[in-house]
Design a protein around this motif. Structure first.
Motif, mmCIF file in Angstrom:
data_model
loop_
_atom_site.group_PDB
_atom_site.id
_atom_site.type_symbol
_atom_site.label_atom_id
_atom_site.label_comp_id
_atom_site.label_asym_id
_atom_site.label_seq_id
_atom_site.Cartn_x
_atom_site.Cartn_y
_atom_site.Cartn_z
ATOM 1 N N LEU A 76 0.854 -1.092 -0.046
ATOM 2 C CA LEU A 76 0.044 0.089 -0.011
ATOM 3 C C LEU A 76 0.892 1.275 -0.024
ATOM 4 N N ILE A 77 1.954 1.066 0.857
ATOM 5 C CA ILE A 77 2.985 2.211 0.669
ATOM 6 C C ILE A 77 4.246 2.127 0.280
ATOM 7 N N ASP A 78 4.796 3.062 -0.523
ATOM 8 C CA ASP A 78 5.931 2.953 -1.278
ATOM 9 C C ASP A 78 7.056 3.168 -0.406
ATOM 10 N N SER A 79 7.446 2.649 0.871
ATOM 11 C CA SER A 79 8.090 3.101 2.019
ATOM 12 C C SER A 79 9.622 2.223 1.930
ATOM 13 N N GLU A 80 9.789 1.290 1.320
ATOM 14 C CA GLU A 80 10.811 0.426 1.573
ATOM 15 C C GLU A 80 12.159 0.998 1.386
ATOM 16 N N ALA A 81 12.286 1.614 0.472
ATOM 17 C CA ALA A 81 13.557 2.569 -0.019
ATOM 18 C C ALA A 81 13.878 3.451 1.058
ATOM 19 N N LEU A 82 12.731 4.179 1.379
ATOM 20 C CA LEU A 82 13.257 5.334 2.622
ATOM 21 C C LEU A 82 13.573 4.458 3.719
ATOM 22 N N CYS A 83 12.731 3.388 4.245
ATOM 23 C CA CYS A 83 13.217 2.794 5.406
ATOM 24 C C CYS A 83 14.545 2.145 5.339
ATOM 25 N N ASP A 84 15.006 1.531 4.280
ATOM 26 C CA ASP A 84 16.266 1.149 4.021
ATOM 27 C C ASP A 84 17.436 1.886 4.042
ATOM 28 N N ARG A 85 17.116 3.335 3.608
ATOM 29 C CA ARG A 85 18.054 4.334 3.724
ATOM 30 C C ARG A 85 18.241 4.823 5.222
ATOM 31 N N VAL A 86 17.130 4.815 6.024
ATOM 32 C CA VAL A 86 17.171 4.880 7.445
ATOM 33 C C VAL A 86 18.098 4.224 8.214
ATOM 34 N N VAL A 87 17.646 2.932 7.876
ATOM 35 C CA VAL A 87 18.299 1.740 8.608
ATOM 36 C C VAL A 87 19.891 1.550 8.347
ATOM 37 N N SER A 88 20.157 1.884 7.167
ATOM 38 C CA SER A 88 21.356 1.881 6.883
ATOM 39 C C SER A 88 22.094 2.966 7.450
ATOM 40 N N ALA A 89 21.582 4.200 7.553
ATOM 41 C CA ALA A 89 22.278 5.312 8.374
ATOM 42 C C ALA A 89 22.518 4.878 9.707
ATOM 43 N N GLU A 90 21.585 4.431 10.215
ATOM 44 C CA GLU A 90 21.530 3.861 11.753
ATOM 45 C C GLU A 90 22.617 2.919 12.086
ATOM 46 N N LEU A 91 22.727 1.788 11.156
ATOM 47 C CA LEU A 91 23.666 0.611 11.328
ATOM 48 C C LEU A 91 24.991 1.382 11.209
ATOM 49 N N ARG A 144 25.901 4.429 12.091
ATOM 50 C CA ARG A 144 26.337 4.783 13.433
ATOM 51 C C ARG A 144 26.899 4.022 14.387
ATOM 52 N N VAL A 145 26.125 2.728 14.448
ATOM 53 C CA VAL A 145 26.780 1.811 15.646
ATOM 54 C C VAL A 145 27.964 0.836 14.918
ATOM 55 N N GLY A 146 28.367 1.140 13.803
ATOM 56 C CA GLY A 146 29.655 0.200 13.364
ATOM 57 C C GLY A 146 29.361 -0.686 12.274
ATOM 58 N N TRP A 147 28.107 -1.089 11.585
ATOM 59 C CA TRP A 147 27.987 -1.950 10.664
ATOM 60 C C TRP A 147 27.656 -1.213 9.568
ATOM 61 N N GLU A 148 28.575 -1.432 8.587
ATOM 62 C CA GLU A 148 28.482 -0.365 7.289
ATOM 63 C C GLU A 148 27.753 -1.115 6.112
ATOM 64 N N LEU A 149 26.423 -1.181 6.214
ATOM 65 C CA LEU A 149 25.755 -1.880 5.295
ATOM 66 C C LEU A 149 24.824 -0.793 4.464
ATOM 67 N N SER A 150 25.112 -0.963 2.923
ATOM 68 C CA SER A 150 24.182 0.126 2.330
ATOM 69 C C SER A 150 22.947 -0.323 2.379
ATOM 70 N N ALA A 151 21.987 0.631 1.672
ATOM 71 C CA ALA A 151 20.533 0.604 1.863
ATOM 72 C C ALA A 151 20.205 -0.621 0.894
ATOM 73 N N ALA A 152 20.997 -0.929 0.047
ATOM 74 C CA ALA A 152 20.477 -2.049 -0.995
ATOM 75 C C ALA A 152 20.752 -3.082 -0.223
ATOM 76 N N GLU A 153 21.717 -3.402 0.366
ATOM 77 C CA GLU A 153 21.998 -4.511 1.307
ATOM 78 C C GLU A 153 20.956 -4.734 2.403
ATOM 79 N N CYS A 154 20.709 -3.580 3.242
ATOM 80 C CA CYS A 154 19.799 -3.541 4.077
ATOM 81 C C CYS A 154 18.449 -4.121 3.543
ATOM 82 N N ASN A 155 18.027 -3.794 2.401
ATOM 83 C CA ASN A 155 16.741 -4.413 1.445
ATOM 84 C C ASN A 155 16.873 -5.890 1.421
#
Length: 227
Positions: A16-31, A33-44
């Motif tokens: 219903l909501i085209d949110s996954e790319a945005l969520c991946d971007r945020v999750v990647s940034a927060e990871l 910050r804690v030392g796990w350097e995953l790209s947004a694509a890898e988070c997806n």
């Protein structure tokens, strides 16, 4: 195969909501910050359809240490802020909800997202009134000691809330985790996604389709012949 269809259960993100790319971007940034350097694509690739609790467990296993207290709450707030400012609806989502209702079929929304995230998303795209009173979150299950997708707990709770047997439900999903949850719950699953992803959804147990605009016709076909 036609079924005695009595309830349609929509996933939220990617359906219903085209949110996954945005969520991946945020999750990647927060990871990061804690030392796990995953790209947004890898988070997806790793986390599509999973809960933030699952992501935290994966991060702690990768980093060999616990994340700080409140990390998930912080992540939910960050994601909610981004969704409220940027998210859009999946093309055809509103039409699919309205057509489902016009067929006399009740629908509900079942998501691994929190209620706060979903409220922000649906408000942003103007779907709040359509889904009011129909939203179920995996966080409700987690609070009861159960699990979100890919476990079937959330879908079974939704069916029970509507008073419908699992065999009379159709789930609309876009992730393998969601399809697995629907299949485990004993529900028919329609898998929505780009052509390149439909084969993986099929292998997981879904009937694939590539446009929300065709969903009403698929629902009519599923219930066209009584069982």
């Amino acid at each position: 195969m036609p079924i005695d269809l009595r309830l349609v259960i929509f996933d939220c993100d990617g359906v219903l909501i085209d949110s996954e790319a945005l969520c991946d971007r945020v999750v990647s940034a927060e990871l990061h910050r804690v030392g796990w350097e995953l790209s947004a694509a890898e988070c997806n690739r790793r986390f599509l359809g999973l809960t933030f609790a699952d992501i935290q467990l994966a991060a702690e296993a990768q980093l060999h240490r616990p994340l700080r207290a409140g990390w998930i709450d912080h992540l939910v707030r960050h994601v909610t802020e981004v969704m409220a400012a940027e998210v859009t609806a999946i093309p055809g989502a509103r039409e699919a909800l309205l057509a489902t209702t016009a067929m006399g079929l009740p629908f509900r929304v079942a998501s691994n997202s929190s209620h706060a995230e979903m409220a922000a998303k649906f408000a942003r795209v103007g779907l709040s009134e359509l889904v009011r009173g129909r939203i179920h979150s995996a966080y409700d299950m987690i609070a009861e000691g159960k699990r979100g997708k890919p476990a079937p707990d959330l879908f079974l709770a939704v069916a029970a809330a509507e008073g419908v047997a699992p065999a009379n439900c159709v789930v609309i999903e876009d992730s393998q985790a969601g399809v697995q949850a629907a299949v485990a719950a004993g529900m028919t699953c329609l898998g929505f996604g780009p052509e390149a992803e439909t084969e993986s959804l099929r292998r997981a147990g879904a009937i694939p389709f590539t446009s929300m605009l065709v969903l009403p016709g698929m629902l009519r076909a599923l219930r066209s012949v009584p069982t």
